[in-house]
Enzyme design. Structure first.
Site, PDB file in Angstrom:
ATOM      1  N   GLU A  71      32.652  56.391  37.417  1.00 51.06           N
ATOM      2  CA  GLU A  71      32.076  56.901  38.655  1.00 51.06           C
ATOM      3  C   GLU A  71      33.142  57.573  39.525  1.00 51.06           C
ATOM      4  OE1 GLU A  71      29.473  55.030  42.338  1.00 51.06           O
ATOM      5  OE2 GLU A  71      29.479  54.009  40.392  1.00 51.06           O
ATOM      6  N   SER A 126      34.094  43.777  23.045  1.00 54.07           N
ATOM      7  CA  SER A 126      33.960  42.662  22.106  1.00 54.07           C
ATOM      8  C   SER A 126      33.144  43.107  20.904  1.00 54.07           C
ATOM      9  CB  SER A 126      33.246  41.459  22.748  1.00 54.07           C
ATOM     10  OG  SER A 126      33.863  41.040  23.926  1.00 54.07           O
ATOM     11  N   ASP A 131      25.777  49.067  34.620  1.00 53.72           N
ATOM     12  CA  ASP A 131      26.325  49.602  35.867  1.00 53.72           C
ATOM     13  C   ASP A 131      25.931  48.680  37.010  1.00 53.72           C
ATOM     14  OD1 ASP A 131      27.221  51.017  38.008  1.00 53.72           O
ATOM     15  OD2 ASP A 131      26.093  52.846  37.582  1.00 53.72           O
ATOM     16  N   ASP A 166      28.427  50.301  42.590  1.00 53.58           N
ATOM     17  CA  ASP A 166      28.264  51.667  43.083  1.00 53.58           C
ATOM     18  C   ASP A 166      29.218  51.885  44.245  1.00 53.58           C
ATOM     19  OD1 ASP A 166      26.441  52.928  41.428  1.00 53.58           O
ATOM     20  OD2 ASP A 166      24.697  52.233  42.545  1.00 53.58           O
TER      21      ASP A 166
END
Length: 862
Positions: free
Chosen positions: A193, A288, A366, A369
């Site tokens: 972002e 992972s 996500d 922000d």
């Protein structure tokens, strides 16, 4: 007295005498015989095998976790104490007047991790609180009456420069705060972002920015879940879908992303976040592997499950192996579980019980922000509607950092409704350009600041989920545990002794409204804080999180790739790992299935150490097409002709290829991107370069530092080949045939204090370096950061486990170091060489196996 002793210790060590005998062995705990543990209702027993792994037996859950707290304090209290100082923003109280520690404290106080943990304590089930309290009681019982030098040698080392008091008592909230550190290091997308915004500030072209962040589909790799087998308990809300992947100009207002002062605010935010000490992982290689194979495809006829989390490889390692067994398993005492715990938190994070095994991989959702805030004096712009602007007061509080050996530091924490303002955390001088910008940028709309919204800054019930997983026996139990596993968002792959394999996505996932806008409202870019349409509108209902049970193909692979194809299921993110590890695992499994050969524990372990490079498959044909003069310059290139693409430690071709890849990224991108965006060589950059190879005139091939010259693809490839030959001549010698990848690619697990002590003492605190195979985005993911110029291992498989659900005692495990955090202990690094060689140890679980492999037995009495 401690300070004087420490000075002697350092001088003795530097002089080359036997430090371990004099001081290093002083904190070593008692592993056998009998000790008193106040608060127990009955005797508890701790069996340890040849690797020192503790298997604890007790009659009640509280006794079990009290004993676990005691045992983990025996082995790892300094690690626990260091972690709680970090998570509370009090590191300067432990290590003194160090700029890095003060910056870390400022950022962590801004986040308020400990305050959130204190709120969580009141949300947890009464049983969970009792387990946390019992664990704390066990830790404190070990500390009682012990001086610092008897607890850990690190306190003696710190005492050279810092006056230390005895450790404070452990509290349940110390354990909960550690979950915030785990969640922070395993959050995802925030780098992407910020990078999008920073890249746009220099490239000024949204199409070029988009090229650096290709859609997952560009890699051509399968997601975790086949949409045809997706199970959802309820239909999806319309607001939970993505708004698409087409890039649009992201100005927010009047080309804000081109404003140099916004770029400065974004960079300030990045610097603040970088100040947080890495506890588990960060950056390239964080991820992972995990997969489960149904019994129809295995030798035992029951499922197999494998997991190897790719985290920062430290000294001591992230994981503490442990078994936790009720003497009589039943309703009153239901625990019978073994696996990998975090020192400082009761229970098991990854492992198996008598009915079910589970592995975790980072989902990459996500959950953060960044909001661009317009700030004017002590107010922020809540509604930027022209002619009807609404300003609200910034929330403030004062925090005091107490610095051992120096004066306290007071600073102000500022927050909006979106979260803490992080661009103003760092040093006032560094932020001057942002907060005191020229008059033309300080309009009536104010100046720029960056705030952070993050799901983990809301109190949750992840601690309840840990114990629920420890007791889970059915797919329904896993689903119920996942419903309260708020942060970090993880993929749960599981298998049961009655034959099921499954996948469950947990996590607290924000819902973002879907509407036409620039910037896009899907969390891809920083969001305008003055437009309420960009605010989160809630969280995805747990019943709508993706899951699958017993898929038709007979196996499930979760290795950080996309959970579902874009547009299917709830919107989780657009920024996935690109799936090259997962696809290689799928390929290896399918090859064995097609060959009709059943899977064994050894087969699973073999897959975990596979070093086949998708980078090589993609790039080597183009490299071999480059025409280089015969002789010195083409010596390295010839190594690639018969190379099988495996990043083996003894491979000359692998060494040369890695150097070419590093140099190719430098030649292609360093001239156009900010320094903080230098390519790390991750799967993102593999996908970017793969897309560029077919376009010899892609703008990124051109070196902007060469005036009046436009370079093409083949010129850049040629440069990368030639400079790699030159670099390795210096680093490894003139004869290319003598190069080895392991000579470049070495692991030396760092200790938190290692870099700040004399070299001889650092050698005591950290294991000697090892040559290793593997690489970034291969299954054996011993990653390295190409942006640093170094090939040193930065992260990798922090442990490897394989669970045989048909015979649990045939399961295997290994960590990157050892159970003990005491450098003088025989169990400090006794698993490291096995880990390097791809070997594992037997994992006893049944009482017969545990007692049969025990080399020590400690009886804890009330």
């Amino acid at each position: 007295m401690v300070v004087g002793t420490a000075v002697v210790v350092v001088l003795v060590l530097v002089a080359g005498t036997t430090f371990g005998v004099v001081t290093g062995r002083r904190p070593l705990p008692q592993y056998d015989g009998e000790l008193t543990l106040d608060g127990l209702s009955a005797e508890a027993h701790v069996f340890r095998d040849a690797q020192g792994v503790p298997q604890v037996y007790a009659e009640t859950p509280e006794d079990l976790f009290r004993a676990q707290g005691y045992v983990q304090a025996q082995d790892r209290f300094f690690e626990m104490d260091y972690r709680r100082h970090v998570t509370a923003g009090r590191l300067s109280e432990l290590v003194g007047d160090q700029e890095a520690a003060i910056n870390a404290d400022m950022v962590l106080r801004t986040f308020g991790w400990r305050e959130v943990a204190e709120q969580e304590l009141n949300l947890l089930a009464p049983e969970t609180r009792s387990y946390l309290e019992a664990y704390a009681d066990g830790v404190n019982a070990y500390l009682e009456g012990r001086h610092l030098g008897e607890i850990a040698v690190e306190y003696t080392v710190l005492g050279v420069n810092v006056n230390l008091d005895d450790p404070e008592p452990w509290e349940p909230v110390d354990s909960l705060a550690w979950l915030k550190a785990m969640a922070w290091d395993l959050r995802d997308n925030y780098d992407d972002e910020l990078d999008r915004a920073l890249a746009y500030s220099t490239l000024k072209d949204p199409a070029l920015v988009d090229e650096l962040f290709p859609a997952y589909a560009a890699a051509g790799n399968a997601p975790i879940v086949d949409p045809a087998e997706l199970e959802l308990a309820a239909p999806l809300e319309a607001t939970q879908t993505s708004s698409g992947t087409t890039a649009e100009l992201p100005p927010g207002d009047d080309a804000a992303f081109e404003d140099p002062h916004l770029a400065e605010a974004l960079e300030a935010a990045r610097q603040a976040l970088a100040a947080v000490p890495v506890q588990i992982a960060r950056g390239e290689g964080t991820g992972s592997n995990s997969w489960a194979i149904a019994g129809d495809l295995t030798e035992s006829g029951e499922p197999l499950l494998a997991n190897d989390p790719h985290l920062k490889l430290t000294s001591p390692g992230v994981w503490a192996q442990v078994g936790l067994h009720c003497t009589e398993v039943g309703e009153a005492c239901p625990f019978d579980v073994a696996g990998f715990s975090f020192a400082g938190f009761p229970g098991v994070m990854i492992g198996h019980n008598a009915d079910l095994a589970w592995g975790l991989t980072n989902m990459g959702a996500d959950v953060t922000d960044f909001f661009i805030e317009r700030v004017r004096d002590d107010n922020w712009l809540r509604d930027g509607t022209p002619g009807a602007e609404v300003w609200e007061p910034i929330e403030t509080r004062t925090e005091t950092i107490r610095v051992e050996g120096s004066s306290p530091i007071d600073f102000e924490v500022r927050s909006t409704a979106h979260g803490p303002i992080i661009s103003s955390v760092m040093d006032e001088t560094e932020m001057e350009a942002v907060r005191h910008a020229p008059t033309e940028y300080q309009t009536e709309l104010g100046q720029y600041e960056i705030s952070l919204a993050w799901t983990a800054l809301e109190p949750g019930r992840t601690a309840d989920a840990v114990f629920a997983l420890n007791l889970a026996a059915t797919p329904e139990d896993v689903q119920a545990a996942a419903a309260v596993f708020d942060v970090p968002a993880q993929n749960i792959v599981f298998a049961t002794t009655d034959g099921h394999i499954g996948y469950q996505a947990p996590g607290s996932i924000p819902v973002r409204a879907d509407f036409p806008a620039t910037p896009r409202p899907d969390g891809t870019w920083p969001r305008p804080g003055w437009d309420a349409r960009f605010d989160w509108t809630g969280y995805v209902d747990p019943s709508q999180m993706p899951r699958v049970l017993d898929p038709a193909e007979g196996f499930i692979v979760a290795a950080n790739q996309a959970v579902l194809p874009s547009g299917t299921g709830p919107f989780l993110t657009n920024d996935w790992d690109y799936g090259y590890r997962s696809q290689r695992i799928r390929t290896l499994i399918q090859q064995q299935v097609d060959a009709g050969r059943k899977f064994s524990v050894d087969d699973m372990a073999s897959i975990q150490t596979d070093a086949d490079s998708r980078y090589a498959e993609m790039l080597v044909p183009a490299l071999l097409d480059v025409d280089l003069p015969d002789g010195y310059q083409s010596d390295g290139q010839r190594l690639l002709e018969d190379w099988d693409g495996s990043m083996d430690a003894d491979s000359a071709a692998a060494a040369y290829f890695a150097a070419v890849w590093r140099n190719l990224l430098k030649e292609t991108f360093w001239d156009e991107l900010p320094e903080s965006m230098r390519p790390d060589g991750s799967s993102q950059w593999l996908t970017v370069v793969q897309g560029m190879l077919g376009n010899v005139s892609d703008p990124f091939w051109d070196d902007k530092s060469t005036v009046a010259v436009v370079e093409s693809r083949d010129e850049i490839l040629s440069r990368a080949l030639v400079t790699a030959r030159q670099d390795l001549t210096v680093e490894l010698g003139k004869d290319a045939e003598d190069w080895t990848w392991g000579t470049l690619h070495q692991l030396q697990p760092p200790h938190p204090l290692g870099a700040g002590v004399p070299g001889a003492l650092q050698q005591f605190l950290e294991p000697a370096s090892r040559k290793v195979g593997g690489s970034s985005s291969v299954v054996n993911a011993t990653s390295w950061d190409a942006g640093t110029g170094s090939f040193a291992v930065s992260s990798g498989p922090s442990m490897r486990m394989v669970v045989d659900l048909g015979h649990l005692d045939r399961s295997t495990w290994v960590t990157v170091s050892g159970v003990s955090a005491h450098p003088a202990s025989s169990h400090f690094e006794d698993q490291l060489d096995a880990w390097v060689d791809g070997e594992t140890f037997g994992w006893p679980f049944s009482p017969t196996a545990v007692e049969g492999t025990a080399e020590d037995e400690l009886t804890l009495v009330p």
